[in-house]
Motif scaffolding. Structure first.
Motif, PDB file in Angstrom:
ATOM      1  N   LEU A  73      52.502  -1.341  43.402  1.00 44.22           N
ATOM      2  CA  LEU A  73      51.616  -0.733  44.386  1.00 44.22           C
ATOM      3  C   LEU A  73      52.434   0.117  45.355  1.00 44.22           C
ATOM      4  O   LEU A  73      53.448  -0.326  45.894  1.00 44.22           O
ATOM      5  CB  LEU A  73      50.854  -1.818  45.151  1.00 44.22           C
ATOM      6  CG  LEU A  73      49.769  -1.303  46.110  1.00 44.22           C
ATOM      7  CD1 LEU A  73      48.674  -0.571  45.346  1.00 44.22           C
ATOM      8  CD2 LEU A  73      49.199  -2.469  46.919  1.00 44.22           C
ATOM      9  N   GLN A  74      52.011   1.352  45.574  1.00 48.43           N
ATOM     10  CA  GLN A  74      52.744   2.262  46.452  1.00 48.43           C
ATOM     11  C   GLN A  74      51.788   3.324  46.976  1.00 48.43           C
ATOM     12  O   GLN A  74      50.675   3.473  46.477  1.00 48.43           O
ATOM     13  CB  GLN A  74      53.899   2.924  45.706  1.00 48.43           C
ATOM     14  CG  GLN A  74      53.458   3.687  44.447  1.00 48.43           C
ATOM     15  CD  GLN A  74      54.614   4.227  43.654  1.00 48.43           C
ATOM     16  OE1 GLN A  74      55.310   5.124  44.119  1.00 48.43           O
ATOM     17  NE2 GLN A  74      54.825   3.687  42.465  1.00 48.43           N
ATOM     18  N   ALA A  75      52.244   4.040  47.995  1.00 44.79           N
ATOM     19  CA  ALA A  75      51.447   5.128  48.550  1.00 44.79           C
ATOM     20  C   ALA A  75      51.207   6.181  47.468  1.00 44.79           C
ATOM     21  O   ALA A  75      52.099   6.489  46.683  1.00 44.79           O
ATOM     22  CB  ALA A  75      52.171   5.746  49.754  1.00 44.79           C
ATOM     23  N   SER A  76      50.005   6.719  47.436  1.00 43.50           N
ATOM     24  CA  SER A  76      49.624   7.605  46.329  1.00 43.50           C
ATOM     25  C   SER A  76      50.435   8.892  46.288  1.00 43.50           C
ATOM     26  O   SER A  76      50.563   9.519  45.235  1.00 43.50           O
ATOM     27  CB  SER A  76      48.133   7.938  46.416  1.00 43.50           C
ATOM     28  OG  SER A  76      47.863   8.651  47.618  1.00 43.50           O
ATOM     29  N   GLY A  77      50.972   9.308  47.426  1.00 41.17           N
ATOM     30  CA  GLY A  77      51.712  10.568  47.449  1.00 41.17           C
ATOM     31  C   GLY A  77      53.207  10.430  47.267  1.00 41.17           C
ATOM     32  O   GLY A  77      53.913  11.438  47.243  1.00 41.17           O
ATOM     33  N   GLU A  78      53.686   9.183  47.089  1.00 42.54           N
ATOM     34  CA  GLU A  78      55.141   8.982  47.069  1.00 42.54           C
ATOM     35  C   GLU A  78      55.666   8.797  45.647  1.00 42.54           C
ATOM     36  O   GLU A  78      55.081   8.077  44.839  1.00 42.54           O
ATOM     37  CB  GLU A  78      55.509   7.741  47.893  1.00 42.54           C
ATOM     38  CG  GLU A  78      57.021   7.486  47.939  1.00 42.54           C
ATOM     39  CD  GLU A  78      57.382   6.225  48.705  1.00 42.54           C
ATOM     40  OE1 GLU A  78      58.582   5.971  48.892  1.00 42.54           O
ATOM     41  OE2 GLU A  78      56.447   5.494  49.097  1.00 42.54           O
ATOM     42  N   LEU A  79      56.767   9.469  45.368  1.00 46.26           N
ATOM     43  CA  LEU A  79      57.544   9.190  44.162  1.00 46.26           C
ATOM     44  C   LEU A  79      58.684   8.282  44.590  1.00 46.26           C
ATOM     45  O   LEU A  79      59.637   8.724  45.230  1.00 46.26           O
ATOM     46  CB  LEU A  79      58.089  10.480  43.545  1.00 46.26           C
ATOM     47  CG  LEU A  79      59.079  10.311  42.386  1.00 46.26           C
ATOM     48  CD1 LEU A  79      58.458   9.560  41.212  1.00 46.26           C
ATOM     49  CD2 LEU A  79      59.612  11.671  41.924  1.00 46.26           C
ATOM     50  N   GLN A  80      58.573   7.019  44.240  1.00 44.55           N
ATOM     51  CA  GLN A  80      59.530   6.051  44.738  1.00 44.55           C
ATOM     52  C   GLN A  80      60.835   6.077  43.940  1.00 44.55           C
ATOM     53  O   GLN A  80      60.879   6.450  42.768  1.00 44.55           O
ATOM     54  CB  GLN A  80      58.924   4.655  44.701  1.00 44.55           C
ATOM     55  CG  GLN A  80      57.826   4.438  45.727  1.00 44.55           C
ATOM     56  CD  GLN A  80      57.424   2.981  45.823  1.00 44.55           C
ATOM     57  OE1 GLN A  80      57.649   2.194  44.904  1.00 44.55           O
ATOM     58  NE2 GLN A  80      56.821   2.622  46.952  1.00 44.55           N
ATOM     59  N   THR A  81      61.880   5.606  44.608  1.00 46.54           N
ATOM     60  CA  THR A  81      63.214   5.563  43.995  1.00 46.54           C
ATOM     61  C   THR A  81      63.226   4.701  42.749  1.00 46.54           C
ATOM     62  O   THR A  81      63.886   5.045  41.751  1.00 46.54           O
ATOM     63  CB  THR A  81      64.243   5.034  45.005  1.00 46.54           C
ATOM     64  OG1 THR A  81      64.279   5.901  46.150  1.00 46.54           O
ATOM     65  CG2 THR A  81      65.628   4.956  44.393  1.00 46.54           C
ATOM     66  N   ASN A  82      62.474   3.596  42.752  1.00 45.99           N
ATOM     67  CA  ASN A  82      62.512   2.710  41.580  1.00 45.99           C
ATOM     68  C   ASN A  82      61.894   3.382  40.352  1.00 45.99           C
ATOM     69  O   ASN A  82      62.285   3.106  39.224  1.00 45.99           O
ATOM     70  CB  ASN A  82      61.844   1.370  41.880  1.00 45.99           C
ATOM     71  CG  ASN A  82      60.396   1.514  42.304  1.00 45.99           C
ATOM     72  OD1 ASN A  82      59.887   2.627  42.431  1.00 45.99           O
ATOM     73  ND2 ASN A  82      59.730   0.388  42.549  1.00 45.99           N
ATOM     74  N   SER A  83      60.940   4.293  40.566  1.00 43.34           N
ATOM     75  CA  SER A  83      60.380   5.035  39.435  1.00 43.34           C
ATOM     76  C   SER A  83      61.415   6.001  38.855  1.00 43.34           C
ATOM     77  O   SER A  83      61.569   6.135  37.637  1.00 43.34           O
ATOM     78  CB  SER A  83      59.134   5.810  39.860  1.00 43.34           C
ATOM     79  OG  SER A  83      58.105   4.933  40.269  1.00 43.34           O
ATOM     80  N   ILE A  84      62.124   6.672  39.755  1.00 44.09           N
ATOM     81  CA  ILE A  84      63.184   7.590  39.302  1.00 44.09           C
ATOM     82  C   ILE A  84      64.267   6.819  38.567  1.00 44.09           C
ATOM     83  O   ILE A  84      64.771   7.247  37.514  1.00 44.09           O
ATOM     84  CB  ILE A  84      63.766   8.357  40.496  1.00 44.09           C
ATOM     85  CG1 ILE A  84      62.693   9.243  41.130  1.00 44.09           C
ATOM     86  CG2 ILE A  84      64.972   9.200  40.068  1.00 44.09           C
ATOM     87  CD1 ILE A  84      63.126   9.926  42.404  1.00 44.09           C
ATOM     88  N   GLU A  85      64.632   5.638  39.094  1.00 41.15           N
ATOM     89  CA  GLU A  85      65.655   4.828  38.447  1.00 41.15           C
ATOM     90  C   GLU A  85      65.208   4.349  37.070  1.00 41.15           C
ATOM     91  O   GLU A  85      66.013   4.280  36.133  1.00 41.15           O
ATOM     92  CB  GLU A  85      66.010   3.628  39.334  1.00 41.15           C
ATOM     93  CG  GLU A  85      66.766   3.989  40.614  1.00 41.15           C
ATOM     94  CD  GLU A  85      68.126   4.586  40.338  1.00 41.15           C
ATOM     95  OE1 GLU A  85      68.736   4.231  39.303  1.00 41.15           O
ATOM     96  OE2 GLU A  85      68.583   5.423  41.137  1.00 41.15           O
ATOM     97  N   ALA A  86      63.931   4.042  36.928  1.00 40.99           N
ATOM     98  CA  ALA A  86      63.421   3.596  35.622  1.00 40.99           C
ATOM     99  C   ALA A  86      63.493   4.729  34.596  1.00 40.99           C
ATOM    100  O   ALA A  86      63.843   4.519  33.428  1.00 40.99           O
ATOM    101  CB  ALA A  86      61.986   3.099  35.770  1.00 40.99           C
ATOM    102  N   ILE A  87      63.153   5.953  35.036  1.00 42.56           N
ATOM    103  CA  ILE A  87      63.242   7.119  34.143  1.00 42.56           C
ATOM    104  C   ILE A  87      64.700   7.383  33.777  1.00 42.56           C
ATOM    105  O   ILE A  87      65.038   7.640  32.611  1.00 42.56           O
ATOM    106  CB  ILE A  87      62.612   8.353  34.813  1.00 42.56           C
ATOM    107  CG1 ILE A  87      61.100   8.146  34.943  1.00 42.56           C
ATOM    108  CG2 ILE A  87      62.913   9.624  34.027  1.00 42.56           C
ATOM    109  CD1 ILE A  87      60.401   9.204  35.767  1.00 42.56           C
TER     110      ILE A  87
END
Length: 390
Positions: free
Chosen positions: A248-262
């Motif tokens: 769960l995260q703010a709809s407008g944010e690209l979080q660091t953990n998503s970038i790290e997963a990619i």
């Protein structure tokens, strides 16, 4: 085939050179390349500089700037005879990719066989009358400076870096301060000076002189990344969207953990067997690409004429203006030439191309059981040349 000794002092082995000097410190090799003596004269290079397909540069020092220092001027090819009229006292002409104009000169790369041939760049010549130079500078690649005619004084100084300041408003990268001079000698015809990357150097012609630069360079990361992308576009599996964990995260944010997963999935692919295959092909294509456009032969032999020449003692040898190499894979040997992978080759043809890439030569006996038209195609493509001088 004439055997050319390695361009190293008798007291230094190739292993010692690579461990103690390569990309670390300079080395003077007295009479390291005597084959150059008498091979060319200044008039030869001046004539070549004005050829329509030549890659040449004319550097002159003419009008003085406000600080009293001469202003450099640069003109690139095409050059004409008129460009050499009324030149100032100090000037230099540089011609690149000499292997393409003289396969015999290209053969001298054999003297540097302790360096993998895929790291060879090209042979450049610098012609200057007495007092001519290209200023104080450094190169980002290794170079063997071989004196072919006349003499040139070389001074070597400090190792430079990205913070080295260049003289402003000049058409080439020059600086005033070389630091402590660690080498100051005059090279005569046949002498060779190895200069590692980023080492400041300054050469001044003592008389009419020709200096041949045997340059060695490696690909940069940007070239490899571009090639990786090109190769990867042929793998349809890489177009499938990734599966990523979601929190769960703010709809407008690209979080660091998503970038790290990619990033993790990208690294996992690159470190996989598929990634090894993509990287191997990408690097092979990059390092086998030509830096300069190929010359179009004015005339070509027929297959029968090639066979006749071989029957009379000529040999087929790799043309050093091209990039012929091979890699070992789990499926066998893969051959690359001028940025292209050669597929669907018979094992016998692969074996011949491997021999050529390693500097060997082929005779008529090597053609036994082979369609000569296949080899004729290599000749027409410029990958090999017929040496009649054996």
């Amino acid at each position: 085939m004439i055997s050319i000794p390695l361009c190293l002092p008798d007291s230094i082995t190739p292993e010692q050179f690579l461990s103690d000097y390569w990309q670390k410190k300079p080395l003077l090799i007295k009479q390291g390349l005597p084959q150059l003596i008498g091979m060319f004269e200044p008039e030869d290079m001046l004539g070549l500089a004005i050829e329509e397909d030549a890659s040449a540069r004319l550097l002159t020092q003419a009008a003085l700037k406000q600080d009293g220092q001469p202003q450099w001027q640069l003109k690139k090819s095409p050059l004409t005879e008129a460009d050499f009229d009324n030149l100032p006292e100090q000037w230099t002409v540089l011609v690149q990719n000499l292997e393409q104009w003289s396969p015999e000169l290209g053969q001298l790369w054999q003297a540097f066989d302790f360096i993998p041939q895929w790291q060879r760049d090209d042979i450049m010549v610098s012609y200057a009358p007495k007092g001519g130079s290209v200023g104080k500078h450094y190169d980002d690649y290794d170079v063997f400076l071989a004196q072919g005619f006349g003499s040139r004084r070389w001074q070597l100084g400090k190792f430079c870096d990205k913070d080295t300041e260049f003289v402003a408003d000049e058409p080439i990268r020059l600086f005033d301060e070389m630091g402590e001079i660690i080498f100051d000698e005059i090279l005569e015809a046949g002498d060779v000076l190895y200069v590692p990357p980023k080492l400041a150097h300054f050469g001044v012609a003592q008389d009419d002189c020709l200096t041949f630069s045997f340059g060695c360079r490696r690909p940069n990361l940007m070239q490899v990344i571009d090639s990786l992308a090109d190769i990867a576009t042929n793998d349809s599996d890489l177009f499938v969207p990734m599966l990523l964990p979601q929190a769960l995260q703010a709809s407008g944010e690209l979080q660091t953990n998503s970038i790290e997963a990619i990033k993790a999935q990208l690294l996992q692919m690159l470190q996989s067997e598929r990634g090894d295959t993509i990287i191997r092909q990408a690097v092979s294509e990059v390092v086998s690409k030509r830096q300069y456009d190929a010359l179009v032969p004015e005339e070509s032999l027929t297959t029968d004429e090639m066979i006749s020449a071989l029957a009379n003692g000529a040999t087929l040898q790799a043309d050093y203006s091209n990039r012929l190499l091979y890699t070992q894979t789990c499926d066998g040997i893969v051959v690359y030439v001028n940025g292209q992978r050669l597929d669907d080759l018979h094992a016998t043809l692969i074996a011949l191309l491997v021999r050529l890439s390693n500097g060997e030569y082929l005779t008529l006996d090597d053609m036994e059981g082979i369609d000569p038209d296949e080899v004729m195609e290599w000749l027409e493509n410029g990958w090999v040349w017929l040496n009649y001088s054996e």
